[in-house]
Design a protein around this motif. Structure first.
Motif, PDB file in Angstrom:
ATOM      1  N   PHE A 144       0.776  -1.172  -0.166  1.00 33.69           N
ATOM      2  CA  PHE A 144       0.073  -0.130   0.046  1.00 33.69           C
ATOM      3  C   PHE A 144       0.773   1.215   0.072  1.00 33.69           C
ATOM      4  N   VAL A 145       1.835   1.225   0.776  1.00 35.64           N
ATOM      5  CA  VAL A 145       2.684   2.447   0.847  1.00 35.64           C
ATOM      6  C   VAL A 145       3.554   2.798  -0.404  1.00 35.64           C
ATOM      7  N   ARG A 146       3.942   1.683  -0.917  1.00 39.57           N
ATOM      8  CA  ARG A 146       4.975   1.614  -2.111  1.00 39.57           C
ATOM      9  C   ARG A 146       3.898   1.936  -3.430  1.00 39.57           C
ATOM     10  N   GLY A 147       2.807   1.555  -3.341  1.00 36.02           N
ATOM     11  CA  GLY A 147       1.735   1.887  -4.324  1.00 36.02           C
ATOM     12  C   GLY A 147       1.004   3.082  -4.443  1.00 36.02           C
ATOM     13  N   THR A 148       1.228   4.013  -3.485  1.00 33.04           N
ATOM     14  CA  THR A 148       0.529   5.287  -3.339  1.00 33.04           C
ATOM     15  C   THR A 148       1.537   6.435  -3.229  1.00 33.04           C
ATOM     16  N   PRO A 149       1.298   7.427  -3.791  1.00 29.57           N
ATOM     17  CA  PRO A 149       1.979   8.728  -3.541  1.00 29.57           C
ATOM     18  C   PRO A 149       2.564   9.012  -1.959  1.00 29.57           C
ATOM     19  N   THR A 150       3.731   9.693  -1.772  1.00 30.84           N
ATOM     20  CA  THR A 150       3.928  10.072  -0.591  1.00 30.84           C
ATOM     21  C   THR A 150       3.351  11.246  -0.252  1.00 30.84           C
ATOM     22  N   LEU A 151       3.106  12.255  -1.128  1.00 34.21           N
ATOM     23  CA  LEU A 151       2.489  13.395  -0.997  1.00 34.21           C
ATOM     24  C   LEU A 151       1.047  13.185  -0.553  1.00 34.21           C
ATOM     25  N   VAL A 152       0.297  12.033  -1.303  1.00 34.49           N
ATOM     26  CA  VAL A 152      -0.989  11.896  -0.781  1.00 34.49           C
ATOM     27  C   VAL A 152      -1.173  11.333   0.586  1.00 34.49           C
ATOM     28  N   GLN A 153       0.058  10.598   0.886  1.00 36.41           N
ATOM     29  CA  GLN A 153      -0.011   9.693   2.440  1.00 36.41           C
ATOM     30  C   GLN A 153       0.053  10.983   3.368  1.00 36.41           C
ATOM     31  N   LEU A 154       0.941  12.034   3.225  1.00 36.51           N
ATOM     32  CA  LEU A 154       1.242  13.193   4.115  1.00 36.51           C
ATOM     33  C   LEU A 154      -0.170  13.900   4.068  1.00 36.51           C
ATOM     34  N   LEU A 155      -0.811  14.330   3.180  1.00 39.35           N
ATOM     35  CA  LEU A 155      -2.270  14.976   3.122  1.00 39.35           C
ATOM     36  C   LEU A 155      -3.062  14.143   3.728  1.00 39.35           C
ATOM     37  N   VAL A 156      -3.206  12.824   3.778  1.00 42.64           N
ATOM     38  CA  VAL A 156      -4.146  11.954   4.683  1.00 42.64           C
ATOM     39  C   VAL A 156      -3.728  12.099   6.129  1.00 42.64           C
ATOM     40  N   TRP A 157      -2.363  11.923   6.188  1.00 46.05           N
ATOM     41  CA  TRP A 157      -2.071  12.119   7.702  1.00 46.05           C
ATOM     42  C   TRP A 157      -2.233  13.316   8.356  1.00 46.05           C
ATOM     43  N   GLY A 158      -2.135  14.409   7.530  1.00 45.77           N
ATOM     44  CA  GLY A 158      -2.130  15.882   8.118  1.00 45.77           C
ATOM     45  C   GLY A 158      -3.524  16.494   8.294  1.00 45.77           C
ATOM     46  N   PHE A 159      -4.413  16.051   7.323  1.00 48.91           N
ATOM     47  CA  PHE A 159      -5.679  16.613   7.443  1.00 48.91           C
ATOM     48  C   PHE A 159      -6.880  15.340   7.636  1.00 48.91           C
ATOM     49  N   GLY A 160      -6.257  13.934   7.421  1.00 52.36           N
ATOM     50  CA  GLY A 160      -7.290  13.033   7.702  1.00 52.36           C
ATOM     51  C   GLY A 160      -7.401  12.247   8.730  1.00 52.36           C
ATOM     52  N   ILE A 161      -6.317  11.922   9.223  1.00 54.34           N
ATOM     53  CA  ILE A 161      -6.216  10.924  10.284  1.00 54.34           C
ATOM     54  C   ILE A 161      -6.382  11.777  11.708  1.00 54.34           C
ATOM     55  N   GLY A 162      -5.716  12.889  11.486  1.00 57.76           N
ATOM     56  CA  GLY A 162      -5.668  13.848  12.554  1.00 57.76           C
ATOM     57  C   GLY A 162      -7.221  14.178  13.151  1.00 57.76           C
ATOM     58  N   GLY A 163      -7.975  14.661  12.051  1.00 58.11           N
ATOM     59  CA  GLY A 163      -9.277  15.068  12.456  1.00 58.11           C
ATOM     60  C   GLY A 163     -10.189  13.659  12.953  1.00 58.11           C
TER      61      GLY A 163
END
Length: 291
Positions: free
Chosen positions: A104-123
Motif C-alpha cells: 500500500f505504501v509503495r503503491g501510493t504517492p508520498t504526497l497523498v499519504q502526508l495529506l491524509v496524515w495531516g488533514f485526515g487521520i488527525g481529524g
C-alpha cells in the motif's frame, strides 16, 4: 603468480598510457568546472545582501528539517523492523498484514499519504476522542510551559508520522533483503551446532546482514531528508516551506530564483556532508566486518 607480480611492477614503474584526446577532454572539463565555480561565486557575491538577510532563518529551518528527518527515521526503523519480523514470520496472517502495509505504501504517492496524515487521520482521531498529538505535546512540554514546543507542533507531529509510516515500508524491504541475502546454509549450520533461532539471528545472520543493509539504508536516509520538503503542503516550517515563504512575495524573478537556489544550497550543505560521513561509516564497518 609470477606473471601477476610482474604486471603489478610494470604498472608501478610505467604509468598506464593515456590517449591525447583523453588528456584534452580532461583539461577542458577542469577548465569548465573552474570557470563555472568562479561564475557561481560572483553570482553569490552579487546577492550577498540577500544571503545575509535570509540565511539565518534558512539555517534554523535546516536544523528543523534535520531533526524531523532524524525522528522520522527512528520511527521508520521501528516500523520497518516490525514489518520485517511479520513478513518473515510463519503465521500467514502476520505475513499478509505486512505485505498489505508495504504494498500500500509503495503503491501510493508520498504526497497523498502526508495529506491524509495531516488533514485526515488527525481529524478522525479527534472525533473518536483519541488525540496522540496532545499526549506527545504534554510529554514534550516541560513544567506546562509551551516555550520549548513549536506552535506548529500539530503539523510537525503528523508530518513525522507520515514520513515514518512511509519509509518504514521501504526500510522493511531493505531489512528483509539483507536478512535473506545470507545463505540459508549458515542458519542450518548454526542450528546444528546447538544455537537457538534467536542466537542464530543475533550472532550469525544480523552481523552479516548489516553489511548488505547499510548502503540502501543510508540512501533512504538522504532521500528522507529531501522528502521533508513535501511537508510544506501541511504547513510544517521546514526548509522548503521557509524558502517558499521568503520567495513568493518577491516580484523580481531573478531575486526570487536566487532565494530558491539559496534554499537548494542549504539542502546540499546538509545532505552532501552527511552522505560522505555515512559512506565513510559504511567503509569502516565493512572493513571491520571483513576482518
Amino acid at each position: 603468480m609470477r606473471v601477476v607480480l610482474i604486471l603489478r611492477l610494470q604498472r608501478l614503474i610505467a604509468p598506464p598510457f593515456t590517449p591525447a584526446w583523453a588528456v584534452v577532454l580532461n583539461s577542458a572539463f577542469l577548465i569548465a568546472v573552474a570557470v563555472g565555480g568562479v561564475a557561481f561565486a560572483r553570482y553569490l557575491f552579487y546577492y550577498r545582501s540577500t544571503i545575509v538577510l535570509y540565511a539565518p532563518f534558512l539555517f534554523q529551518a535546516t536544523v528543523t528539517t534535520f531533526l524531523i528527518a532524524l525522528v522520522s527515521l527512528v520511527l521508520a526503523v521501528i516500523l520497518g523492523a516490525i514489518a520485517t519480523w511479520a513478513r518473515l514470520h510463519s503465521a500467514k496472517l502476520l505475513r499478509l498484514a505486512s505485505t498489505l502495509y508495504i504494498e500500500f505504501v509503495r503503491g501510493t504517492p508520498t504526497l497523498v499519504q502526508l495529506l491524509v496524515w495531516g488533514f485526515g487521520i488527525g481529524g478522525l482521531l479527534g472525533h473518536l476522542g483519541v488525540d496522540p498529538r496532545q499526549i506527545a505535546f504534554d510529554i514534550m512540554t516541560v513544567l506546562h510551559s509551551n516555550r520549548l514546543v513549536s506552535p506548529l507542533f500539530n503539523f510537525i507531529f503528523y508530518g513525522i508520522l507520515g514520513l515514518g509510516f512511509n519509509y518504514g515500508a521501504y526500510l522493511s524491504e531493505v531489512f528483509r533483503s539483507g536478512i535473506e541475502g545470507i545463505p540459508q546454509g549458515q542458519t542450518e549450520a548454526s542450528l546444528s551446532l546447538g544455537l537457538s533461532p534467536r542466537q542464530t539471528m543475533g550472532r550469525i545472520i544480523l552481523p552479516q546482514a548489516i553489511l548488505i543493509m547499510l548502503p540502501p539504508f543510508t540512501n533512504n536516509f538522504i532521500t528522507l531528508i529531501q522528502d521533508c520538503a513535501l511537508l510544506t503542503v501541511i504547513g510544517v516550517p521546514e526548509l522548503q516551506n521557509m524558502t517558499s515563504t521568503f520567495a513568493n512575495p518577491i516580484t523580481d524573478p531573478q531575486r526570487k530564483l536566487f532565494i530558491y537556489i539559496l534554499g537548494a544550497l542549504f539542502y546540499f550543505a546538509l545532505c552532501y556532508p552527511l552522505s560522505r560521513l555515512l559512506r565513510y561509516c559504511e567503509r569502516r564497518f565493512s572493513h571491520s566486518g571483513i576482518s
